[in-house]
Write an enzyme that holds these catalytic residues in place. Structure first.
Site, PDB file in Angstrom:
ATOM      1  N   ASP A 107      21.070   1.255 -10.174  1.00  0.00           N
ATOM      2  CA  ASP A 107      21.003   1.937  -8.879  1.00  0.00           C
ATOM      3  C   ASP A 107      22.335   1.880  -8.145  1.00  0.00           C
ATOM      4  O   ASP A 107      22.552   2.616  -7.184  1.00  0.00           O
ATOM      5  CB  ASP A 107      19.933   1.293  -7.986  1.00  0.00           C
ATOM      6  CG  ASP A 107      18.534   1.608  -8.463  1.00  0.00           C
ATOM      7  OD1 ASP A 107      18.347   2.680  -9.052  1.00  0.00           O
ATOM      8  OD2 ASP A 107      17.628   0.780  -8.247  1.00  0.00           O
ATOM      9  N   ASP A 153      12.259   4.189  -3.040  1.00  0.00           N
ATOM     10  CA  ASP A 153      11.487   3.688  -4.180  1.00  0.00           C
ATOM     11  C   ASP A 153      10.032   3.622  -3.787  1.00  0.00           C
ATOM     12  O   ASP A 153       9.707   3.597  -2.607  1.00  0.00           O
ATOM     13  CB  ASP A 153      11.896   2.242  -4.494  1.00  0.00           C
ATOM     14  CG  ASP A 153      13.214   2.173  -5.208  1.00  0.00           C
ATOM     15  OD1 ASP A 153      13.654   3.208  -5.704  1.00  0.00           O
ATOM     16  OD2 ASP A 153      13.783   1.070  -5.267  1.00  0.00           O
ATOM     17  N   ASP A 157      17.248  -1.199  -6.320  1.00  0.00           N
ATOM     18  CA  ASP A 157      17.215  -2.636  -6.585  1.00  0.00           C
ATOM     19  C   ASP A 157      17.933  -3.034  -7.865  1.00  0.00           C
ATOM     20  O   ASP A 157      18.448  -4.123  -7.985  1.00  0.00           O
ATOM     21  CB  ASP A 157      15.762  -3.147  -6.603  1.00  0.00           C
ATOM     22  CG  ASP A 157      14.861  -2.297  -7.482  1.00  0.00           C
ATOM     23  OD1 ASP A 157      15.378  -1.487  -8.279  1.00  0.00           O
ATOM     24  OD2 ASP A 157      13.629  -2.444  -7.377  1.00  0.00           O
TER      25      ASP A 157
HETATM   26  P1  ADP Z   1       9.535   1.886  -9.781  1.00  0.00           P
HETATM   27  O1  ADP Z   1      10.332   3.045  -9.288  1.00  0.00           O
HETATM   28  O2  ADP Z   1       8.081   2.094  -9.521  1.00  0.00           O
HETATM   29  O3  ADP Z   1      10.031   0.573  -9.332  1.00  0.00           O
HETATM   30  P2  ADP Z   1      10.671   1.204 -12.347  1.00  0.00           P
HETATM   31  O4  ADP Z   1      11.849   2.075 -12.580  1.00  0.00           O
HETATM   32  O5  ADP Z   1      10.890  -0.190 -11.942  1.00  0.00           O
HETATM   33  O6  ADP Z   1       9.658   1.950 -11.358  1.00  0.00           O
HETATM   34  O7  ADP Z   1       9.792   1.188 -13.650  1.00  0.00           O
HETATM   35  C1  ADP Z   1       9.548   2.363 -14.353  1.00  0.00           C
HETATM   36  C2  ADP Z   1       8.504   2.128 -15.371  1.00  0.00           C
HETATM   37  O8  ADP Z   1       8.936   1.165 -16.314  1.00  0.00           O
HETATM   38  C3  ADP Z   1       7.207   1.579 -14.810  1.00  0.00           C
HETATM   39  O9  ADP Z   1       6.340   2.610 -14.441  1.00  0.00           O
HETATM   40  C4  ADP Z   1       6.643   0.798 -15.951  1.00  0.00           C
HETATM   41  O10 ADP Z   1       5.911   1.651 -16.800  1.00  0.00           O
HETATM   42  C5  ADP Z   1       7.877   0.341 -16.688  1.00  0.00           C
HETATM   43  N1  ADP Z   1       8.206  -1.043 -16.324  1.00  0.00           N
HETATM   44  C6  ADP Z   1       8.591  -1.493 -15.133  1.00  0.00           C
HETATM   45  N2  ADP Z   1       8.832  -2.804 -15.158  1.00  0.00           N
HETATM   46  C7  ADP Z   1       8.610  -3.205 -16.416  1.00  0.00           C
HETATM   47  C8  ADP Z   1       8.695  -4.466 -17.106  1.00  0.00           C
HETATM   48  N3  ADP Z   1       9.071  -5.561 -16.484  1.00  0.00           N
HETATM   49  N4  ADP Z   1       8.373  -4.485 -18.388  1.00  0.00           N
HETATM   50  C9  ADP Z   1       8.009  -3.373 -19.039  1.00  0.00           C
HETATM   51  N5  ADP Z   1       7.907  -2.190 -18.462  1.00  0.00           N
HETATM   52  C10 ADP Z   1       8.196  -2.066 -17.171  1.00  0.00           C
HETATM   53 MG    MG Z   2      10.958  -1.298 -10.048  1.00  0.00          MG
END
Ligand code: ADP
Ligand code: MG
Length: 889
Positions: A620, A330, A616
């Site tokens: 996943d 990640d 996480d």
């Molecule tokens: P990463 O691999 O960086 O952890 P995530 O899968 O957690 O990415 O998040 C993917 C996308 O979803 C982020 O780039 C963001 O745009 C959006 N995102 C992440 N967390 C939140 C949240 N709590 N609320 C709204 N959008 C979110």
């Molecule tokens: Mg994340």
């Protein structure tokens, strides 16, 4: 009426509690009454029984039979020292059993200690405040707050639920997740009630508030757990290989014993003497202590890994880690610090800093909804006026907004469309002064298409394609700087709304750019992986440009030819295309959903990689399970992810993965080190018998003396080799091939044909030195009690020990010179050698030692005679290593 039949308020009242929780005093009272919320372990096999087991397994039985025979022989044919042998074997059984028991006990304690490092936690509302507590402290009547991916810590009744789905596989065996809500239920069974969450199950989606009505053994899970607990963990592949090796060696030894028996018969030795002779050989060569030593060395490795913030949940993961050839990681929180900070706002076509925004009354008025979204659209739990539990990004947003409006008062939340990695957005329906408002924040790709208007200054404008392009450019500009970009949007909602119709025709409020700096140690760890032949591939839900920018900063991406695959492209690729795409030297995946992670893992496994993957979220879990090594985040990870993982990172840090790989490689090396050490001494134990039979000389080493080496002097130094620190070069060579066995021909050849032969030469030379010195001439057979004979065998035994002392140091590396590995750096080895020397002195120079082991004191000139031989062994091994190093270059 049962609790699930009641209305939520009545359910609370029936437990004498309220929506804002119990008081501290009441919690203490209830804890005293109902006890900790823990399912008491059915005591496994009781300790005394396990102790007994060490004396009743197959090898031990062989030894018992041998001892029995010795005593029978003493009766049948007295005066040949058979009773001494019998007692010696009994001693062996005792020492060996105690030692194995001690090692297994220590291994078990080490693993149990690890479990305590990361106790299950729960969030509760007590006396109106949210706290995070250890789940064992929950009492009936507590109000728990639950979110996506949480384990349900106790049986509870929902009082508020948004989009809750649970996986009840652990209790009902049903693997499809089921919806849950707070409405009173009609069914009889609590087990099937829609408003009940059962301990031991997990929440895979939604947000909830629930009241605990049963804890610990009173929960449904507690009742079942008593029936289904199993005591023994399955053996790891490594342990299985050791068991197989032990059996093989035992078989060989038995064959050898039988052959010797017939040779002895042919030579006309007495039957009893001969039988014991054969049994002695078997006993001496059976590697009884090997398996517990391996288990202990694995367990000690898990402790070292824990100290470096990697918690191993399954022992086999230790060895697999050492073979990892790809790490899928990640970005957020693993390569980066997850200390987010709002850096930049894009408001109606203009950039503004958060400071400028907070300072301008005009902007604050025009973009009121931006502040409201930041303050309301999140899943944080306030634990105080200025403290929250939850996603650091959301905390950063709240902080930013609070700086602009310090005295914000919120009305209750009405509904929620939860975040997940596929939706990539979160929406909260909120009651406001001016009616219901839906606040949404998320990845711009998923939010912009929902918008039909946009806030420009104080007015709403239609969201035209030109404006869309403007915002998209802004997103890319911000992403280019490594910022994570969120789009904020809102929508007025009528009272009789339909949930499916939310998130349509929204108003775009603004774009927000957050900085998440790389971890300072990430670049070094990535570098180390390159050196160790391990590929590192970033898989993130974030925007490709953000991902690329961070990838550059940590050194994952160093050229302009990096292939960036986004989720959409990945969805269109066939498995074959994906496998071929993975041949690119630099590749990263962005905007991928969690299910796509599983595809990448599968493709890499098909390419014969050993894949470690981090994760996480709930989604996943399949990838974590499917990978060779699943790694969950200890801080930000959900319980569901942790349960699916083999390893949990206590600090979420990429560098800790690399440290764990290093330890994993070391374990494998260490086991080889002590195997080499132990196998070496088998040769000087065997050669005396060959010499006896073939050269017709007095037997240079007695069976009891063999036992003294195998089960006495060899034990502690071997353990020391099992506890060696990773050698400095361990991360400078490629990963061990998947198929590579622990015991290779090189290892056997080095131990048996090289080191073993040198040791045998040392031992035999010492034997003849003493024998010759005493006036013996070839062909003369000596009596067992002849002082000349006793002294000669003592010399053989002592020479083996001297050679083994040197050998410990030679075994510290199969390649590197003693000048590099040195003598120090491992206290256990030094302690082991000291014990070894004390033991041999006691055997040689005390009356008891002389009596038990059939020895006699030897003069200093004998020791002096051995030294050049030991030195020779050292020099020859150094020469061999030197040639090996040259050849490898
Ligand atoms: P990463 O691999 O960086 O952890 P995530 O899968 O957690 O990415 O998040 C993917 C996308 O979803 C982020 O780039 C963001 O745009 C959006 N995102 C992440 N967390 C939140 C949240 N709590 N609320 C709204 N959008 C979110
Ligand atoms: Mg994340």
């Amino acid at each position: 009426m049962k609790i699930h039949h009641l209305e939520a308020q009545a359910a609370l009242a029936s437990l004498n509690t309220a929506a804002d929780g119990l008081s501290a005093a009441e919690v203490a009272r209830r804890f005293a009454e109902f006890g900790p919320n823990r399912v008491e372990k059915v005591a496994g096999v009781p300790l005394p029984l396990r102790f007994l087991r060490e004396f009743t397994h197959l090898f031990a039985v062989i030894l018992w039979v041998a001892a029995g025979l010795a005593f029978v022989a003493e009766l049948a044919d007295p005066g040949k020292g058979m009773a001494t042998l019998g007692f010696a074997i009994l001693g062996v059984i005792l020492v060996n059993g105690l030692f194995s028991f001690w090692q297994e006990y220590r291994a078990e304690r080490a693993l149990a200690a690890l479990e305590k490092l990361l106790p299950p936690k729960a969030r509760v509302m007590r006396a109106g405040r949210v706290e995070e507590i250890v789940a064992a402290e929950l009492v009936p009547g507590d109000i728990v707050l639950l979110g996506e991916g949480d384990d349900i810590p106790a049986d509870c009744r929902l009082i508020e639920a948004f989009g809750v789905r649970v996986n009840t596989a652990t209790i009902t065996g049903e693997s499809v997740s089921q919806g849950r809500d707070a409405q009173p239920s009609q069914v009889d069974e609590v087990l099937h009630s829609r408003n009940v969450l059962l301990a031991g199950t997990s929440m895979v989606a939604g947000e909830a508030r629930a009241v605990v009505f049963a804890t610990g053994d009173h929960t449904e899970f507690g009742k079942i757990a008593r029936l289904t607990q199993t005591a023994r963990a399955p053996m790891s592949p490594l342990q299985r290989e050791i068991a197989r090796l032990s059996r093989l060696v035992a078989l060989l030894a038995t064959g050898l014993g039988v052959v010797f028996f017939f040779i002895g018969q042919a030579l006309g030795l007495g039957f009893w003497e001969n039988a014991l002779f054969a049994i002695g050989i078997i006993v001496a060569n059976v590697p009884e202590g090997l398996l517990p030593t391996v288990t202990l060395s694995l367990a000690m490795a898990t402790q070292r890994m824990a100290r470096r913030n990697a918690l191993v949940r399954h022992l086999p993961a230790v060895e697999t880690l050492g073979a990892a050839s790809v790490i899928l990681t990640d970005k957020t929180g693993t390569l980066t610090t997850n200390h987010m900070q709002v850096k930049s706002l894009f408001l109606g076509g203009e950039y503004a800093t958060p400071q400028a925004f907070a300072a301008s009354t005009e902007l604050r008025r025009d973009y009121r909804r931006l502040l409201e979204t930041a303050l309301l659209c999140h899943d944080l739990k306030a634990t105080g006026a200025d403290a929250w539990l939850g996603d650091p990004m959301e905390i950063a947003l709240v902080r930013m907004a609070q700086a602009a409006v310090p005295d914000f008062q919120a009305l209750p939340r009405v509904d929620e469309l939860p975040f997940d990695t596929d939706r990539k957005r979160l929406s909260i329906l909120q009651r406001m002064q001016d009616g219901l408002v839906l606040y949404t924040k998320g990845a711009p790709e998923t939010v912009l298409p929902l918008c039909s208007q946009v806030v420009m200054g104080g007015v709403l404008r239609p969201f035209t394609p030109e404006l869309l392009a403007l915002f998209q450019r802004a997103q890319e500009d911000m992403a280019e700087q490594g910022l994570r970009v969120l789009a904020f949007a809102h929508q007025a909602v009528a009272a009789g709304y339909q949930r499916e119709n939310l998130e349509r025709d929204m108003v775009l409020t603004a774009l927000v750019g957050l900085a998440d700096p790389p971890r300072p140690e990430a670049a070094g760890a990535v570098q180390k992986c390159f050196g160790a032949g391990i590929r590192v591939i970033m898989v993130t839900g974030d925007h490709p440009r953000t991902a690329l920018a961070i990838g550059r900063e940590v050194g994952l991406i160093r050229t302009d030819q990096a292939v960036v695959v986004n989720g959409e492209q990945l969805a269109r690729m066939s498995n074959i295309q994906l496998q071929l795409a993975l041949d690119a030297p630099e590749i990263l995946f962005a905007r991928v959903g969690a299910d796509q992670k599983l595809r990448i893992v599968t493709a890499l496994k098909r390419k014969r990689h050993i894949v470690a993957v981090t994760g996480d979220g709930v989604n996943d879990a399949p990838a974590l399970k499917h990978a060779d090594i699943g790694i969950a985040m200890g801080l930000s990870g959900t319980d569901v992810a942790k349960e699916a993982a083999d390893i949990i990172l206590l600090d979420d840090n990429f560098a800790s993965i690399v440290a764990a790989v290093e330890e994993g490689r070391a374990v494998f090396d260490n086991i080889r080190k002590f195997l080499t050490y132990i196998l070496t001494s088998n040769i000087p134990e065997l050669v005396p018998y060959l010499a006896f039979v073939l050269l017709r000389i007095p037997l240079p080493l007695t069976i009891i003396q063999i036992l003294a080496v195998d089960l006495g002097t060899d034990m502690l130094p071997a353990l020391g080799l099992g506890a060696e620190k990773p050698d400095p070069g361990v991360m400078k060579r490629p990963p061990r091939p998947r198929r590579e066995r622990l015991i290779t021909w090189q290892l056997l050849a080095r131990a048996y044909l090289f080191l073993g032969v040198l040791e045998a030469a040392t031992a035999m030379a010492a034997f003849f030195f003493v024998l010759k010195g005493s006036g013996w001439h070839y062909g003369e057979m000596l009596d067992h009690a002849d002082p000349r004979y006793l002294a000669a065998t003592t010399a053989t035994l002592s020479a083996i020990i001297v050679a083994q002392v040197v050998n410990v140091f030679l075994c510290r590396s199969p390649r590197d010179s003693l000048l590099t590995t040195g003598l120090r750096g491992n206290r256990l080895i030094l302690v082991g050698i000291a014990a070894e020397i004390l033991l041999i002195l006691a055997i040689d120079y005390t009356p008891l030692g002389n009596h038990l082991f059939g020895t006699a004191p030897i003069g200093w000139e004998v020791w002096l005679f051995m030294l050049p031989f030991a030195a020779g062994m050292l020099v020859l091994e150094e020469a061999r290593k030197w040639m090996l190093r040259r050849w490898m270059r």
